[in-house]
Design a protein around this motif. Structure first.
Motif, PDB file in Angstrom:
ATOM      1  N   ALA A 165       0.825  -1.210   0.000  1.00 32.34           N
ATOM      2  CA  ALA A 165       0.000   0.000   0.000  1.00 32.34           C
ATOM      3  C   ALA A 165       0.858   1.260   0.000  1.00 32.34           C
ATOM      4  CB  ALA A 165      -0.930  -0.007   1.213  1.00 32.34           C
ATOM      5  N   TYR A 193      -3.557  -0.687   5.877  1.00 35.05           N
ATOM      6  CA  TYR A 193      -4.057   0.370   4.996  1.00 35.05           C
ATOM      7  C   TYR A 193      -4.260   1.680   5.774  1.00 35.05           C
ATOM      8  CZ  TYR A 193      -5.334  -3.767   2.202  1.00 35.05           C
ATOM      9  OH  TYR A 193      -5.318  -4.965   1.520  1.00 35.05           O
ATOM     10  N   ALA A 227      -9.303  -1.263   0.991  1.00 33.64           N
ATOM     11  CA  ALA A 227      -8.306  -0.496   0.245  1.00 33.64           C
ATOM     12  C   ALA A 227      -8.984   0.435  -0.752  1.00 33.64           C
ATOM     13  CB  ALA A 227      -7.347  -1.447  -0.479  1.00 33.64           C
TER      14      ALA A 227
END
Length: 324
Positions: A143, A191, A277
């Motif tokens: 991420a 995340y 996400a």
């Protein structure tokens, strides 16, 4: 045109909103940890999904946890895109800030996981499950490198890059789950860590490079298509995970699945490792689009520090700029 209605503004002018975003992501992280790690029901729910990843096969190539090259596979494609955008835009200071964001996110994950947070055994976990695994280190890597590309991109490129970042970060999160490396909450926590540092890095980049983060008024790039797709995927995937629990028998099905894992719980875990996400990416695309600067064609960029714009300013914009 009055000062209240002027479309001209510097980028990242509402610092309070950036701080509020960081605090919101931090609060969500705390709530996630407190429920899934520090309550019995949360541990059971997480463990039911985790055990299915051991139980069911999948068609993707297996990931060897001893293979150090996996981190390279995660980083390399994003690094190539990052380098290409940086060289094309000649935004080296922004690139350094984005790299600092990646490092800060990954260091934070390691400190949180191994130095700060613990995982009490509230659900008779197998011995090899008792160590804290939240946040996921590999999901943080995936991420954070995707967010770094998002940060160095131009306001026109960011919506599409944000959509790609959601697929890259969320895709690796789901992959790591089905490989039985982590629980879904570990990925969501990763995340959120990246989101906090992405806001820090984004605010700094907009402040140090106002010109590169300002668009011409009435020619702003549309963030709607990419943002709508992210929100759509995020909501659909997260809702589908909830339906999987419903189809599996609700809470009674969760208790039974500890001894008899079901494909519904495996699917729920994969969706919960993927969908959030997209939700964070949709919020990021909307927020960065709203916080980009605005200027009239032919006029200089308003200062993010509130200083008056030095002349020469086109006469038709002079009064307007002094009100910004």
């Amino acid at each position: 045109m009055s000062a209240a209605s002027t479309p001209l503004r510097p980028p990242a002018r509402r610092t309070g909103l950036w701080i509020a975003g960081m605090l919101l992501c931090s609060a969500l992280f705390i709530l996630l940890y407190e429920y899934f790690v520090r309550t019995t029901s949360g541990q059971i729910l997480d463990n039911v999904m985790r055990i299915t990843a051991d139980y069911f096969e999948h068609p993707l190539p297996p990931l060897n946890p001893e293979n150090r090259w996996i981190a390279v596979y995660i980083v390399a494609p994003a690094a190539v895109l990052f380098a290409g955008i940086t060289l094309a835009r000649q935004k080296f200071l922004s690139a350094l800030i984005a790299i600092g964001t990646v490092l800060a996110a990954n260091i934070s994950t390691q400190v949180l996981k191994y130095g700060w947070l613990d995982r009490p055994d509230l659900a008779n976990n197998p011995e090899y499950w008792t160590a804290n695994s939240l946040p996921s280190g590999h999901a943080t890597i995936a991420a954070s490198v995707a967010v770094a590309v998002f940060l160095v991109a131009s306001p026109r490129q960011r919506p599409f890059i944000g959509l790609l970042a959601a697929f890259w970060g969320g895709g690796w999160g789901a992959y790591i789950f089905i490989e039985a490396w982590h629980r879904p909450s570990d990925m969501i926590a990763a995340y959120l860590v990246v989101a906090v540092w992405g806001l820090v890095g984004g605010w700094l980049i907009m402040r140090v490079d106002p010109k590169g983060n300002t668009v011409i008024y009435e020619e702003e790039p549309s963030v709607a298509p990419a943002a709508v797709l992210c929100w759509f995927f995020g909501i659909i995937l997260s809702a589908a995970a909830g339906l999987c629990f419903l189809f599996a028998g609700g809470w009674s099905g969760i208790n039974a699945a500890m001894d008899d894992p079901t494909l519904w719980h495996w699917l729920a875990g994969a969706l919960l490792s993927f969908g959030p996400a997209f939700l964070l990416a949709g919020a990021g695309i909307n927020f960065f689009g709203a916080e980009a600067g605005r200027r009239m064609r032919g006029a200089p960029v308003p200062s993010p520090r509130g200083e008056r714009v030095r002349y020469p300013v086109p006469p038709e914009y002079r009064e307007l700029y002094e009100r910004v």
